[in-house]
Design a protein around this motif. Structure first.
Motif, short mmCIF file in Angstrom:
data_model
loop_
_atom_site.label_atom_id
_atom_site.label_comp_id
_atom_site.label_asym_id
_atom_site.label_seq_id
_atom_site.Cartn_x
_atom_site.Cartn_y
_atom_site.Cartn_z
N ALA A 42 0.83 -1.20 0.00
CA ALA A 42 0.00 0.00 0.00
C ALA A 42 0.87 1.26 0.00
CB ALA A 42 -0.93 0.00 1.21
N PRO A 43 1.61 1.47 -1.09
CA PRO A 43 2.43 2.68 -1.15
C PRO A 43 1.57 3.92 -1.29
CG PRO A 43 2.44 1.56 -3.25
CD PRO A 43 1.70 0.67 -2.30
N THR A 44 2.06 5.02 -0.76
CA THR A 44 1.36 6.29 -0.90
C THR A 44 1.61 6.85 -2.30
OG1 THR A 44 3.22 7.62 -0.13
CG2 THR A 44 1.67 6.80 1.56
N ILE A 45 0.83 7.83 -2.67
CA ILE A 45 0.99 8.47 -3.98
C ILE A 45 2.38 9.09 -4.09
CG2 ILE A 45 0.13 10.30 -5.50
CD1 ILE A 45 -1.76 7.86 -5.21
N SER A 46 2.85 9.71 -3.01
CA SER A 46 4.18 10.34 -3.07
C SER A 46 5.28 9.29 -3.19
CB SER A 46 4.41 11.24 -1.86
OG SER A 46 4.35 10.52 -0.67
N GLU A 47 5.12 8.14 -2.54
CA GLU A 47 6.12 7.07 -2.68
C GLU A 47 6.14 6.55 -4.11
OE1 GLU A 47 6.24 4.99 1.74
OE2 GLU A 47 4.55 4.53 0.42
N LEU A 48 4.95 6.34 -4.67
CA LEU A 48 4.87 5.85 -6.05
C LEU A 48 5.53 6.83 -7.02
CD1 LEU A 48 1.20 4.60 -5.85
CD2 LEU A 48 3.19 3.14 -6.28
N ALA A 49 5.22 8.11 -6.85
CA ALA A 49 5.81 9.14 -7.72
C ALA A 49 7.32 9.15 -7.60
CB ALA A 49 5.22 10.50 -7.39
N SER A 50 7.81 9.01 -6.38
CA SER A 50 9.25 9.00 -6.14
C SER A 50 9.91 7.79 -6.81
CB SER A 50 9.52 8.97 -4.63
OG SER A 50 10.88 8.76 -4.37
N TYR A 51 9.31 6.61 -6.67
CA TYR A 51 9.88 5.42 -7.29
C TYR A 51 9.96 5.57 -8.80
CZ TYR A 51 8.94 3.09 -2.79
OH TYR A 51 8.90 2.74 -1.47
N LEU A 52 8.90 6.08 -9.40
CA LEU A 52 8.88 6.23 -10.85
C LEU A 52 9.87 7.31 -11.31
CD1 LEU A 52 7.42 4.80 -13.12
CD2 LEU A 52 5.69 6.58 -13.07
N LYS A 53 9.97 8.37 -10.54
CA LYS A 53 10.90 9.45 -10.88
C LYS A 53 12.35 8.95 -10.80
CE LYS A 53 12.18 14.16 -9.68
NZ LYS A 53 12.02 15.26 -8.73
N GLN A 54 12.66 8.15 -9.76
CA GLN A 54 14.02 7.61 -9.61
C GLN A 54 14.43 6.75 -10.80
OE1 GLN A 54 14.06 5.40 -5.95
NE2 GLN A 54 13.65 7.20 -4.69
N LYS A 55 13.45 6.17 -11.46
CA LYS A 55 13.74 5.30 -12.61
C LYS A 55 13.53 6.03 -13.93
CE LYS A 55 14.73 1.97 -9.92
NZ LYS A 55 16.14 1.66 -9.71
N GLY A 56 13.45 7.34 -13.89
CA GLY A 56 13.34 8.14 -15.11
C GLY A 56 11.99 8.05 -15.80
N GLY A 57 10.95 7.69 -15.05
CA GLY A 57 9.61 7.64 -15.62
C GLY A 57 9.28 6.36 -16.37
N LYS A 58 10.22 5.42 -16.39
CA LYS A 58 10.02 4.16 -17.10
C LYS A 58 10.72 3.06 -16.30
CE LYS A 58 10.46 2.37 -21.79
NZ LYS A 58 11.02 2.62 -23.12
N MET A 59 10.01 1.97 -16.05
CA MET A 59 10.55 0.95 -15.16
C MET A 59 10.48 -0.43 -15.80
SD MET A 59 9.23 0.45 -11.22
CE MET A 59 9.30 2.19 -10.88
N THR A 60 11.64 -1.10 -15.87
CA THR A 60 11.70 -2.48 -16.34
C THR A 60 11.35 -3.42 -15.19
OG1 THR A 60 14.00 -2.77 -15.70
CG2 THR A 60 13.58 -1.89 -17.93
N PHE A 61 11.28 -4.70 -15.47
CA PHE A 61 10.99 -5.65 -14.40
C PHE A 61 12.10 -5.66 -13.36
CE2 PHE A 61 11.04 -9.98 -12.57
CZ PHE A 61 9.84 -9.89 -11.87
N ALA A 62 13.35 -5.56 -13.79
CA ALA A 62 14.48 -5.52 -12.84
C ALA A 62 14.37 -4.28 -11.94
CB ALA A 62 15.81 -5.52 -13.58
N ASP A 63 14.00 -3.14 -12.53
CA ASP A 63 13.79 -1.92 -11.74
C ASP A 63 12.66 -2.13 -10.74
OD1 ASP A 63 15.74 -0.54 -13.22
OD2 ASP A 63 14.25 0.18 -14.67
N PHE A 64 11.60 -2.78 -11.22
CA PHE A 64 10.44 -3.03 -10.36
C PHE A 64 10.82 -3.91 -9.18
CE2 PHE A 64 6.77 -5.78 -9.37
CZ PHE A 64 5.95 -4.81 -8.82
N LEU A 65 11.63 -4.93 -9.40
CA LEU A 65 12.07 -5.79 -8.29
C LEU A 65 12.84 -4.98 -7.24
CD1 LEU A 65 13.26 -9.16 -9.88
CD2 LEU A 65 11.23 -8.74 -8.49
N GLU A 66 13.66 -4.06 -7.72
CA GLU A 66 14.41 -3.19 -6.79
C GLU A 66 13.45 -2.34 -5.97
OE1 GLU A 66 17.61 0.46 -6.96
OE2 GLU A 66 17.46 -0.87 -8.68
N VAL A 67 12.44 -1.78 -6.61
CA VAL A 67 11.44 -0.97 -5.91
C VAL A 67 10.67 -1.83 -4.91
CG1 VAL A 67 9.24 0.26 -6.24
CG2 VAL A 67 11.21 0.79 -7.69
N MET A 68 10.32 -3.04 -5.30
CA MET A 68 9.61 -3.95 -4.38
C MET A 68 10.46 -4.25 -3.15
SD MET A 68 6.53 -4.69 -5.32
CE MET A 68 6.16 -6.21 -4.46
#
Length: 149
Positions: A42-68
């Motif tokens: 249950a990430p917050t909107i600000s956490e989600l925005a931060s995760y996506l921004k850290q990955k340059g607005g585009k996230m691969t599966f490997a990036d997603f695993l890191e975020v998870m």
């Protein structure tokens, strides 16, 4: 990332990722939100925005695993919610009036709509005039959303 998750978990993450990110990349906050919440987080909107921004607005599966991995280390949502209820329960009975719970869900934090609260109450068998055992309610409310919604 295999050192942080069991192979079974990675398979579940992969299946969910490619179900919602059909192009093989997460390109929007909506996609990331659906995927993470479908996996029980249950990430917050600000956490989600931060995760996506850290990955340059585009996230691969490997990036997603890191975020998870990062997010799963900081989140224990059910415990946090129960602790918050306990802090507001001076009698320590473990109960809250359903009307008060409805008010909290609709007016505090990331406010839920009337329809969303109705669905949660229906799933938890809560009526507006009842008393709710908040520990049981949190278990139901924090469970992953079933496919039939």
């Amino acid at each position: 990332m295999a050192r942080y998750f069991k192979e079974q978990d990675i398979d579940e993450f992969r299946e969910c990722f490619y179900l919602f990110a059909r192009s093989g990349h997460i390109k929007s906050m909506d996609e990331l939100t659906v995927i993470m919440r479908s996996l029980g987080l249950a990430p917050t909107i600000s956490e989600l925005a931060s995760y996506l921004k850290q990955k340059g607005g585009k996230m691969t599966f490997a990036d997603f695993l890191e975020v998870m991995h990062i997010h799963s280390r900081v989140e224990n949502l059910p415990k946090e919610v129960v602790d918050a209820f306990k802090a507001g329960d001076p009698s320590r009975k473990g109960l809250i009036p359903a009307r008060q719970l409805r008010h909290m869900l609709q007016n505090w934090g990331e406010c839920l709509s009337v329809k969303e609260v109705d669905r949660i109450f229906r799933e938890a068998n809560v009526t507006n005039n009842s008393m709710v055992k908040y520990e049981d309610f949190v278990k139901i409310a924090c469970a992953p959303v079933p496919d039939y919604y």
